[in-house]
Design a protein around this motif. Structure first.
Motif, PDB file in Angstrom:
ATOM      1  N   SER A  20       9.788  24.898  25.153  1.00  0.00           N
ATOM      2  CA  SER A  20       9.383  23.842  24.222  1.00  0.00           C
ATOM      3  C   SER A  20       7.869  23.767  24.131  1.00  0.00           C
ATOM      4  O   SER A  20       7.181  23.661  25.139  1.00  0.00           O
ATOM      5  CB  SER A  20       9.922  22.479  24.687  1.00  0.00           C
ATOM      6  N   GLY A  21       7.357  23.819  22.892  1.00  0.00           N
ATOM      7  CA  GLY A  21       5.918  23.735  22.680  1.00  0.00           C
ATOM      8  C   GLY A  21       5.293  25.109  22.516  1.00  0.00           C
ATOM      9  O   GLY A  21       5.975  26.132  22.462  1.00  0.00           O
ATOM     10  N   GLN A 293      12.168  20.480  15.605  1.00  0.00           N
ATOM     11  CA  GLN A 293      11.899  19.498  16.662  1.00  0.00           C
ATOM     12  C   GLN A 293      13.079  18.537  16.755  1.00  0.00           C
ATOM     13  O   GLN A 293      13.694  18.177  15.744  1.00  0.00           O
ATOM     14  CB  GLN A 293      10.606  18.737  16.371  1.00  0.00           C
ATOM     15  N   TRP A 319       8.271  27.507  31.555  1.00  0.00           N
ATOM     16  CA  TRP A 319       8.037  26.128  31.100  1.00  0.00           C
ATOM     17  C   TRP A 319       9.264  25.655  30.334  1.00  0.00           C
ATOM     18  O   TRP A 319       9.671  26.263  29.342  1.00  0.00           O
ATOM     19  CB  TRP A 319       6.804  26.055  30.213  1.00  0.00           C
ATOM     20  N   ALA A 321      10.294  21.862  29.351  1.00  0.00           N
ATOM     21  CA  ALA A 321       9.874  20.877  28.344  1.00  0.00           C
ATOM     22  C   ALA A 321       9.120  19.769  29.054  1.00  0.00           C
ATOM     23  O   ALA A 321       9.569  19.273  30.092  1.00  0.00           O
ATOM     24  CB  ALA A 321      11.072  20.307  27.592  1.00  0.00           C
ATOM     25  N   TRP A 324       8.029  13.902  29.351  1.00  0.00           N
ATOM     26  CA  TRP A 324       9.185  13.039  29.587  1.00  0.00           C
ATOM     27  C   TRP A 324       8.785  11.571  29.683  1.00  0.00           C
ATOM     28  O   TRP A 324       7.766  11.226  30.275  1.00  0.00           O
ATOM     29  CB  TRP A 324       9.900  13.456  30.862  1.00  0.00           C
ATOM     30  N   THR A 335      12.602  13.415  25.970  1.00  0.00           N
ATOM     31  CA  THR A 335      11.423  14.168  25.550  1.00  0.00           C
ATOM     32  C   THR A 335      11.646  14.715  24.155  1.00  0.00           C
ATOM     33  O   THR A 335      12.789  14.777  23.670  1.00  0.00           O
ATOM     34  CB  THR A 335      11.111  15.319  26.520  1.00  0.00           C
ATOM     35  N   GLU A 336      10.564  15.128  23.517  1.00  0.00           N
ATOM     36  CA  GLU A 336      10.634  15.803  22.228  1.00  0.00           C
ATOM     37  C   GLU A 336      10.554  17.305  22.473  1.00  0.00           C
ATOM     38  O   GLU A 336       9.631  17.777  23.134  1.00  0.00           O
ATOM     39  CB  GLU A 336       9.491  15.355  21.322  1.00  0.00           C
ATOM     40  N   VAL A 337      11.520  18.034  21.963  1.00  0.00           N
ATOM     41  CA  VAL A 337      11.560  19.487  22.109  1.00  0.00           C
ATOM     42  C   VAL A 337      11.048  20.120  20.823  1.00  0.00           C
ATOM     43  O   VAL A 337      11.492  19.760  19.731  1.00  0.00           O
ATOM     44  CB  VAL A 337      12.987  19.973  22.420  1.00  0.00           C
ATOM     45  N   THR A 338      10.114  21.053  20.965  1.00  0.00           N
ATOM     46  CA  THR A 338       9.564  21.780  19.821  1.00  0.00           C
ATOM     47  C   THR A 338       9.832  23.260  20.006  1.00  0.00           C
ATOM     48  O   THR A 338       9.375  23.870  20.984  1.00  0.00           O
ATOM     49  CB  THR A 338       8.047  21.544  19.707  1.00  0.00           C
ATOM     50  N   ALA A 343       9.582  30.468  22.065  1.00  0.00           N
ATOM     51  CA  ALA A 343      10.968  29.998  22.153  1.00  0.00           C
ATOM     52  C   ALA A 343      11.927  30.895  21.382  1.00  0.00           C
ATOM     53  O   ALA A 343      13.132  30.905  21.667  1.00  0.00           O
ATOM     54  CB  ALA A 343      11.068  28.563  21.630  1.00  0.00           C
TER      55      ALA A 343
END
Length: 362
Positions: A20-21, A293, A319, A321, A324, A335-338, A343
């Motif tokens: 994520s990210g 997202q 990594w 995510a 939190w 959490t926000e997952v991107t 990814a």
């Protein structure tokens, strides 16, 4: 910068795999991005010309609008959009969602600096419907639609719902403004091109750092009249800065590099979200995601999840995510997952394995 945040940035940067990210970039990394955005031997901008004009023309073409005006921040651009609506209609009120960016993240700048009044469009965790706009009960100059609505979980309406709410807004004499900071990745869910989506609105704000890997900057797009108005008020708000070429060149690089990738990110987010939903106790929303997202809940305290993610990153180079926060749901953190960049390399099995490793860490 706090020591804890610096530790997280260093850990994420050193990871071989990121779910994520995106991998954090140093200032030297950003200097390399400048090369991709334009000719560094050319002249910089002076109060909004040169590279700034090139970016404005590029975005106007992408969105299909008559004009596009670069702003240093989205907060400034959105204020000008709402002010324009009030000035042109004579109605000092705008329909806003309580979870919208103007209410949650801009410190009510539209009211504090412009003197406008917000009228609640709906209390549901989504954008307003045509029926809700029709029964507002008082005139508004602008109806704001956030595409996607970030603080409701990156949710989007359907295409038919969006068309209907635009028609309903005009039926009550209001303009339509799209808070489109993340509109770039909204087209797959809506099933329409950027031109078709933005044609529903009278004005659109877009961001360059939320999805396009920029460092700052925004554009307010719409009619030629809006463009003239926006340039005047940009100056009055202090946004006509002597030189902004670093942000502009990196924005241009993002349009070239990241914009074409966003549909792939959106598609792969569905695979990742499905795999995450199978972890013990996990909750994903929306399912399937509307963009690249979405939100993830796990049944542990936020502090424990943050520590476990960091430990796994520093030890294993993976990594999961970050970011939190303890949720409204008792016993859960969210959490926000991107889904972006690295990814795309993750399979559903990879997600299951990393999730099991994280839970073992906890």
């Amino acid at each position: 910068m706090s020591d804890e945040r610096l530790r997280r940035l260093n850990a994420m940067r050193d990871c071989d795999r990121i779910l994520s990210g995106v991998r954090p970039k140093t200032m030297r990394d950003r200097l390399a991005d400048l090369e991709a955005g334009g000719d560094l031997d050319g002249w910089p901008d002076f109060y909004g010309d040169g590279p700034v004009e090139a970016l404005e023309e590029r975005v106007a073409g992408l969105l299909g609008t008559q004009a596009a005006v670069f702003f240093p921040t989205g907060t400034m651009a959105q204020q000008v959009a709402l002010r324009y609506g009030a000035d042109r209609t004579g109605i000092p009120a705008a329909a806003l969602h309580p979870l919208g960016h103007q209410e949650v993240h801009e410190r009510h700048a539209y009211a504090e600096l412009t003197g406008l009044r917000g009228v609640r469009s709906t209390i549901e965790r989504r954008n307003p419907t045509a029926a809700e706009i029709a029964r507002l009960g008082e005139p508004v100059s602008t109806v704001v639609i956030e595409l996607p609505m970030r603080d409701a979980g990156f949710v989007l309406p359907s295409w038919d719902e969006l068309v209907a709410v635009a028609k309903a807004s005009r039926a009550i004499g209001a303009r339509v403004h799209f808070d489109g900071a993340r509109i770039w990745e909204s087209t797959p869910h809506l099933g329409r091109s950027l031109h078709e989506v933005t044609a529903l609105a009278d004005s659109v704000y877009v961001s360059f750092y939320k999805s396009l890997d920029g460092i700052s900057g925004a554009v307010l797009a719409g009619t030629a009249d809006l463009g003239d108005y926006a340039r005047a008020w940009r100056h009055r708000y202090g946004g006509t800065i002597f030189q902004q070429w670093p942000a502009v060149l990196i924005a241009l690089a993002g349009l070239d590099r990241e914009l074409p990738r966003l549909p792939r990110y959106v598609r792969h987010a569905r695979t990742i979200a499905e795999a995450l939903s199978l972890l013990p106790g996990a909750k994903v929303y929306p399912q399937p995601p509307h963009t690249h997202q979405f939100r993830l809940w796990l049944p542990f305290p936020a502090s424990a999840l943050g520590a476990a993610v960091l430990a796994m990153a520093e030890r294993d180079g993976v990594w999961f995510a970050g970011g939190w926060q303890d949720a409204d749901v008792p016993g859960y953190a969210v959490t926000e997952v991107t889904i972006a960049g690295h990814a795309l390399e993750w399979t559903a099995d990879d997600v299951a394995e990393a999730g099991a490793r994280l839970l073992a860490e906890l």
